[in-house]
Enzyme design. Structure first.
Site, PDB file in Angstrom:
ATOM      1  N   GLY A 151       6.382   5.452   8.259  1.00 24.48           N
ATOM      2  CA  GLY A 151       5.608   6.683   8.144  1.00 24.48           C
ATOM      3  C   GLY A 151       5.734   7.491   9.418  1.00 24.48           C
ATOM      4  O   GLY A 151       6.713   7.358  10.160  1.00 24.48           O
ATOM      5  N   SER A 152       4.732   8.301   9.676  1.00 26.27           N
ATOM      6  CA  SER A 152       4.816   9.221  10.803  1.00 26.27           C
ATOM      7  C   SER A 152       4.552   8.500  12.125  1.00 26.27           C
ATOM      8  O   SER A 152       3.874   7.467  12.166  1.00 26.27           O
ATOM      9  CB  SER A 152       3.796  10.339  10.621  1.00 26.27           C
ATOM     10  OG  SER A 152       2.502   9.784  10.574  1.00 26.27           O
ATOM     11  N   THR A 153       5.058   9.059  13.188  1.00 27.39           N
ATOM     12  CA  THR A 153       4.873   8.486  14.523  1.00 27.39           C
ATOM     13  C   THR A 153       3.392   8.491  14.898  1.00 27.39           C
ATOM     14  O   THR A 153       2.890   7.534  15.493  1.00 27.39           O
ATOM     15  CB  THR A 153       5.723   9.282  15.536  1.00 27.39           C
ATOM     16  OG1 THR A 153       7.104   9.056  15.193  1.00 27.39           O
ATOM     17  CG2 THR A 153       5.477   8.844  16.964  1.00 27.39           C
ATOM     18  N   GLU A 154       2.711   9.554  14.509  1.00 26.70           N
ATOM     19  CA  GLU A 154       1.283   9.649  14.821  1.00 26.70           C
ATOM     20  C   GLU A 154       0.505   8.472  14.218  1.00 26.70           C
ATOM     21  O   GLU A 154      -0.281   7.806  14.901  1.00 26.70           O
ATOM     22  CB  GLU A 154       0.794  10.961  14.208  1.00 26.70           C
ATOM     23  CG  GLU A 154      -0.538  11.435  14.654  1.00 26.70           C
ATOM     24  CD  GLU A 154      -0.966  12.610  13.767  1.00 26.70           C
ATOM     25  OE1 GLU A 154      -0.101  13.399  13.351  1.00 26.70           O
ATOM     26  OE2 GLU A 154      -2.167  12.693  13.487  1.00 26.70           O
ATOM     27  N   GLY A 210       1.839   5.702  13.205  1.00 26.24           N
ATOM     28  CA  GLY A 210       2.384   4.477  13.814  1.00 26.24           C
ATOM     29  C   GLY A 210       1.604   4.079  15.060  1.00 26.24           C
ATOM     30  O   GLY A 210       1.296   2.899  15.275  1.00 26.24           O
ATOM     31  N   GLU A 265       8.779   1.860  11.379  1.00 26.10           N
ATOM     32  CA  GLU A 265       9.902   2.785  11.140  1.00 26.10           C
ATOM     33  C   GLU A 265       9.298   4.177  11.069  1.00 26.10           C
ATOM     34  O   GLU A 265       8.604   4.508  10.108  1.00 26.10           O
ATOM     35  CB  GLU A 265      10.607   2.462   9.814  1.00 26.10           C
ATOM     36  CG  GLU A 265      11.206   1.079   9.754  1.00 26.10           C
ATOM     37  CD  GLU A 265      12.363   0.895  10.698  1.00 26.10           C
ATOM     38  OE1 GLU A 265      12.947   1.899  11.142  1.00 26.10           O
ATOM     39  OE2 GLU A 265      12.675  -0.259  11.025  1.00 26.10           O
ATOM     40  N   CYS A 283      13.684  10.683   7.161  1.00 24.01           N
ATOM     41  CA  CYS A 283      13.569  10.393   8.597  1.00 24.01           C
ATOM     42  C   CYS A 283      14.920  10.472   9.277  1.00 24.01           C
ATOM     43  O   CYS A 283      15.012  10.825  10.441  1.00 24.01           O
ATOM     44  CB  CYS A 283      12.952   9.021   8.791  1.00 24.01           C
ATOM     45  SG  CYS A 283      13.760   7.780   7.772  1.00 24.01           S
ATOM     46  N   GLU A 315       9.536  16.927  14.382  1.00 22.78           N
ATOM     47  CA  GLU A 315      10.107  16.565  13.092  1.00 22.78           C
ATOM     48  C   GLU A 315       9.483  17.493  12.047  1.00 22.78           C
ATOM     49  O   GLU A 315       8.268  17.471  11.837  1.00 22.78           O
ATOM     50  CB  GLU A 315       9.764  15.107  12.769  1.00 22.78           C
ATOM     51  CG  GLU A 315      10.374  14.657  11.475  1.00 22.78           C
ATOM     52  CD  GLU A 315       9.962  13.249  11.094  1.00 22.78           C
ATOM     53  OE1 GLU A 315       8.756  12.937  11.145  1.00 22.78           O
ATOM     54  OE2 GLU A 315      10.846  12.466  10.730  1.00 22.78           O
ATOM     55  N   LYS A 371       0.873  -1.194   0.000  1.00 24.34           N
ATOM     56  CA  LYS A 371       0.000   0.000   0.000  1.00 24.34           C
ATOM     57  C   LYS A 371       0.899   1.229   0.000  1.00 24.34           C
ATOM     58  O   LYS A 371       1.329   1.701   1.052  1.00 24.34           O
ATOM     59  CB  LYS A 371      -0.893  -0.029   1.248  1.00 24.34           C
ATOM     60  CG  LYS A 371      -2.231   0.665   1.098  1.00 24.34           C
ATOM     61  CD  LYS A 371      -2.166   2.124   0.725  1.00 24.34           C
ATOM     62  CE  LYS A 371      -1.953   3.032   1.919  1.00 24.34           C
ATOM     63  NZ  LYS A 371      -1.769   4.453   1.496  1.00 24.34           N
TER      64      LYS A 371
HETATM   65  P1  NAD Z   1       2.067   9.022   7.064  1.00 18.76           P
HETATM   66  O1  NAD Z   1       2.232   8.336   8.365  1.00 18.76           O
HETATM   67  O2  NAD Z   1       1.125  10.138   6.932  1.00 18.76           O
HETATM   68  O3  NAD Z   1       1.614   7.967   5.937  1.00 18.76           O
HETATM   69  C1  NAD Z   1       2.352   6.797   5.678  1.00 18.76           C
HETATM   70  C2  NAD Z   1       1.455   5.754   5.040  1.00 18.76           C
HETATM   71  O4  NAD Z   1       0.435   5.370   5.952  1.00 18.76           O
HETATM   72  C3  NAD Z   1       0.732   6.208   3.783  1.00 18.76           C
HETATM   73  O5  NAD Z   1       0.706   5.126   2.873  1.00 18.76           O
HETATM   74  C4  NAD Z   1      -0.667   6.544   4.296  1.00 18.76           C
HETATM   75  O6  NAD Z   1      -1.682   6.414   3.315  1.00 18.76           O
HETATM   76  C5  NAD Z   1      -0.844   5.491   5.361  1.00 18.76           C
HETATM   77  N1  NAD Z   1      -1.777   5.852   6.432  1.00 18.76           N
HETATM   78  C6  NAD Z   1      -2.133   7.089   6.859  1.00 18.76           C
HETATM   79  N2  NAD Z   1      -2.969   6.995   7.916  1.00 18.76           N
HETATM   80  C7  NAD Z   1      -3.126   5.677   8.166  1.00 18.76           C
HETATM   81  C8  NAD Z   1      -3.851   4.941   9.167  1.00 18.76           C
HETATM   82  N3  NAD Z   1      -4.572   5.546  10.110  1.00 18.76           N
HETATM   83  N4  NAD Z   1      -3.759   3.587   9.146  1.00 18.76           N
HETATM   84  C9  NAD Z   1      -3.009   2.950   8.219  1.00 18.76           C
HETATM   85  N5  NAD Z   1      -2.327   3.592   7.259  1.00 18.76           N
HETATM   86  C10 NAD Z   1      -2.363   4.941   7.228  1.00 18.76           C
HETATM   87  O7  NAD Z   1       3.559   9.409   6.664  1.00 18.76           O
HETATM   88  P2  NAD Z   1       4.041  10.280   5.427  1.00 18.76           P
HETATM   89  O8  NAD Z   1       3.628  11.681   5.684  1.00 18.76           O
HETATM   90  O9  NAD Z   1       3.673   9.594   4.149  1.00 18.76           O
HETATM   91  O10 NAD Z   1       5.638  10.126   5.553  1.00 18.76           O
HETATM   92  C11 NAD Z   1       6.417  10.945   6.346  1.00 18.76           C
HETATM   93  C12 NAD Z   1       6.766  10.260   7.652  1.00 18.76           C
HETATM   94  O11 NAD Z   1       7.429   9.005   7.409  1.00 18.76           O
HETATM   95  C13 NAD Z   1       7.744  11.056   8.482  1.00 18.76           C
HETATM   96  O12 NAD Z   1       7.324  11.117   9.822  1.00 18.76           O
HETATM   97  C14 NAD Z   1       9.043  10.255   8.381  1.00 18.76           C
HETATM   98  O13 NAD Z   1       9.929  10.420   9.437  1.00 18.76           O
HETATM   99  C15 NAD Z   1       8.558   8.871   8.262  1.00 18.76           C
HETATM  100  N6  NAD Z   1       9.582   8.014   7.655  1.00 18.76           N
HETATM  101  C16 NAD Z   1      10.302   7.150   8.449  1.00 18.76           C
HETATM  102  C17 NAD Z   1      11.311   6.353   7.903  1.00 18.76           C
HETATM  103  C18 NAD Z   1      12.125   5.397   8.752  1.00 18.76           C
HETATM  104  O14 NAD Z   1      12.811   4.540   8.200  1.00 18.76           O
HETATM  105  N7  NAD Z   1      12.078   5.501  10.069  1.00 18.76           N
HETATM  106  C19 NAD Z   1      11.592   6.431   6.540  1.00 18.76           C
HETATM  107  C20 NAD Z   1      10.844   7.329   5.762  1.00 18.76           C
HETATM  108  C21 NAD Z   1       9.840   8.109   6.336  1.00 18.76           C
END
Ligand code: NAD
Length: 486
Positions: free
Chosen positions: A231-234, A236, A253, A287, A388, A179
């Site tokens: 993705g984002s901590t929120e 996560g 991550e 990140c 961040e 996804k």
């Molecule tokens: P995001 O958390 O908004 O979205 C990430 C993914 O999750 C997308 O595919 C989105 O559609 C999906 N998503 C959103 N809400 C969801 C939910 N409630 N349930 C399930 N899936 C959901 O993140 P973003 O804005 O796309 O990416 C930026 C973030 O990713 C930053 O915080 C960055 O630090 C983090 N990141 C971390 C790493 C790492 O290796 N630690 C690498 C790259 C990015």
């Protein structure tokens, strides 16, 4: 909208439109132009993809495939990525915005490399003979695939992150529903197509495009055994809550706020060049980006002047231009977010040394460009020092001694990456041991290598990817106890 022209979903080896006809669009962040329409998956598509992945998991065509044959499949995917490298890099740059030098020189290269790396692992996933004390018994362990894995990825490095999750998942014999982020689905769709072309059996790799609702439905689905999320901590945290109903395995991550410590003996020119790249690659949307610069108080003025000068000279432009160093932010939303953080920094009393505004010019006005921004006079409790930002913004602090800088560097909710700039080996090892982060770099840019673990402490997530760590993440351990009594 013409549904026929939209990119389709990959479910059970077939390319299909969304069951309810949903369609979304993706835009070029450098120009705002529409690039493509894609299917917006709904709950019925999630059910179908999970069912297809389950069926493929149980099918001997995949389940009984020899480790050698699985390795060959992964190797073939790596070859296909390399065959399509130029197209994939251009697609990634158009969809995500990153400079073509980075999409072609780093991300596509890493994506192929990671498939080759895990191709080698397929024949090396082994159990152990256990040392048990029960008489007349034998105990050994097997590493078995977890099952159906949902792989949910962000928009900042779409292809590379999909690759570095998909390759170990397949190496271990799992089946997958990919996804990608709704802002950047195109390179992941291409990768899914290469998996089909390589001969991955139908249903082993499925790909659903769409937004948070698709992610939520996958996370809540009882047929999914594991969620691997970047993705984002929120989000996560929402994933942990959503996955709790059937106690899915969860790998996370998440975000980062990496400290960069510049010691008194550092080679300042090397530290300026490396830190600038470490802070601003992918326009700071990384990140592992270096964001909090702790510079020895005797070197801080020199460092600030040099890094601000260098930042102001970076070539900003559409990523597709070969000489671009700083591309656009991924979306208008991200541009507003970054601008808001910069305003907050100013309001709280930090001083802008360079940058601080939306970047303008004939080639920039239609895109989401922001000037590289250096703040001085930042306090540890300011919002820009704690959150961040995920943009081209860095903050400089000065410090007096090692104990102080370790405490301040560790005073963060995150713990993904850190960097130390010093010419003294003892200082390097001491700081590497004392900083709480998943990876500490010494005199280096933030790097990702298939052989090196990647992941974080604290709010930066759970688990580690890459290396043997990803094999552990994508397998369950089974013990077998045999009665050997005659
Ligand atoms: P995001 O958390 O908004 O979205 C990430 C993914 O999750 C997308 O595919 C989105 O559609 C999906 N998503 C959103 N809400 C969801 C939910 N409630 N349930 C399930 N899936 C959901 O993140 P973003 O804005 O796309 O990416 C930026 C973030 O990713 C930053 O915080 C960055 O630090 C983090 N990141 C971390 C790493 C790492 O290796 N630690 C690498 C790259 C990015």
């Amino acid at each position: 909208m013409n549904h026929e022209k939209s990119k389709k979903l990959l479910v059970a080896g077939e390319w299909v439109p969304a069951a309810d006809g949903g369609v979304s669009q993706t835009y070029d962040p450098a120009t705002g132009e529409l690039i493509a329409s894609f299917a917006e998956a709904g709950p019925a598509d999630v059910d179908d993809a999970v069912a297809a992945a389950r069926q493929a998991f149980d099918d001997p065509e995949w389940r009984a495939l020899s480790p050698d044959a699985r390795g060959r499949l992964l190797w073939r995917i790596a070859e296909l990525i390399e065959r399509d490298a130029a197209d994939l890099a251009e697609l990634e740059t158009r969809d995500q915005g990153q400079p073509i030098s980075m999409s072609s020189g780093v991300n596509v290269v890493l994506s192929a490399q990671v498939f080759r790396y895990y191709a080698g692992w397929c024949t090396k996933i082994e159990g152990k003979l256990s040392s048990v004390s029960v008489p007349d018994t034998l105990h050994y362990t097997r590493r078995e695939p977890v099952g159906v894995c949902a792989i949910i990825t962000p928009w900042n490095f779409p292809l590379a992150i999909a690759a570095w999750k998909l390759a170990p998942a397949l190496a271990c014999g799992n089946t997958v529903v990919l996804k990608p982020a709704e802002q950047t689905p195109l390179s992941t769709l291409w990768l899914a197509r290469l998996c089909v072309e390589a001969g991955v059996p139908a249903g082993v790799v499925n790909c659903l495009t769409g937004g948070p609702l698709v992610g939520q439905a996958l996370v809540a689905h009882p047929g999914v055994d594991k969620v691997s999320f970047t993705g984002s901590t929120e989000v996560g945290k929402q994933i942990v809550a959503g996955a709790s109903a059937n106690l899915k395995r969860v790998g996370l991550e998440l975000g980062g706020k990496a400290p960069s410590i510049v010691a008194r003996d550092a080679d300042i020119d090397a530290a300026v060049a490396g830190n600038l790249q470490g802070a601003l690659f992918n326009t700071g949307q990384a990140c592992g980006a270096y964001t909090r610069f702790f510079v020895d108080h005797k070197r801080v003025d020199e460092f600030t002047e040099k890094i601000a000068d260098a930042a102001a000279q970076l070539k900003i432009g559409p990523g597709i231009r070969p000489d671009t160093v700083l591309g656009p932010l991924v979306s208008a939303e991200q541009l507003n977010r970054v601008a808001h953080y910069v305003d907050t920094g100013v309001r709280q009393g930090a001083q802008i040394v360079t940058g601080g505004r939306r970047a303008t010019g004939p080639e920039l006005d239609r895109g989401h460009f922001f000037e590289p921004t250096v703040f001085a006079g930042v306090r540890d409790d300011m919002v820009i020092a704690r959150d961040e930002i995920f943009g081209p913004v860095l903050s400089i602090f000065s410090y007096e001694d090692e104990d102080e800088v370790v405490a301040r560097a560790n005073d963060t909710d995150y713990g993904l990456a850190a960097v130390v700039w010093t010419q003294d080996t003892a200082t390097a090892h001491s700081l590497a041991g004392r900083i709480r982060a998943g990876t500490v770099f010494v005199n280096l840019l933030p790097l990702i290598d298939p052989g090196a673990p990647w992941g974080g402490f604290g709010l930066s997530g759970w688990g580690r990817e890459m290396g043997s760590f990803a094999i552990d993440e994508f397998t369950e351990t089974k013990g077998v106890f045999l009665n050997l009594a005659r």
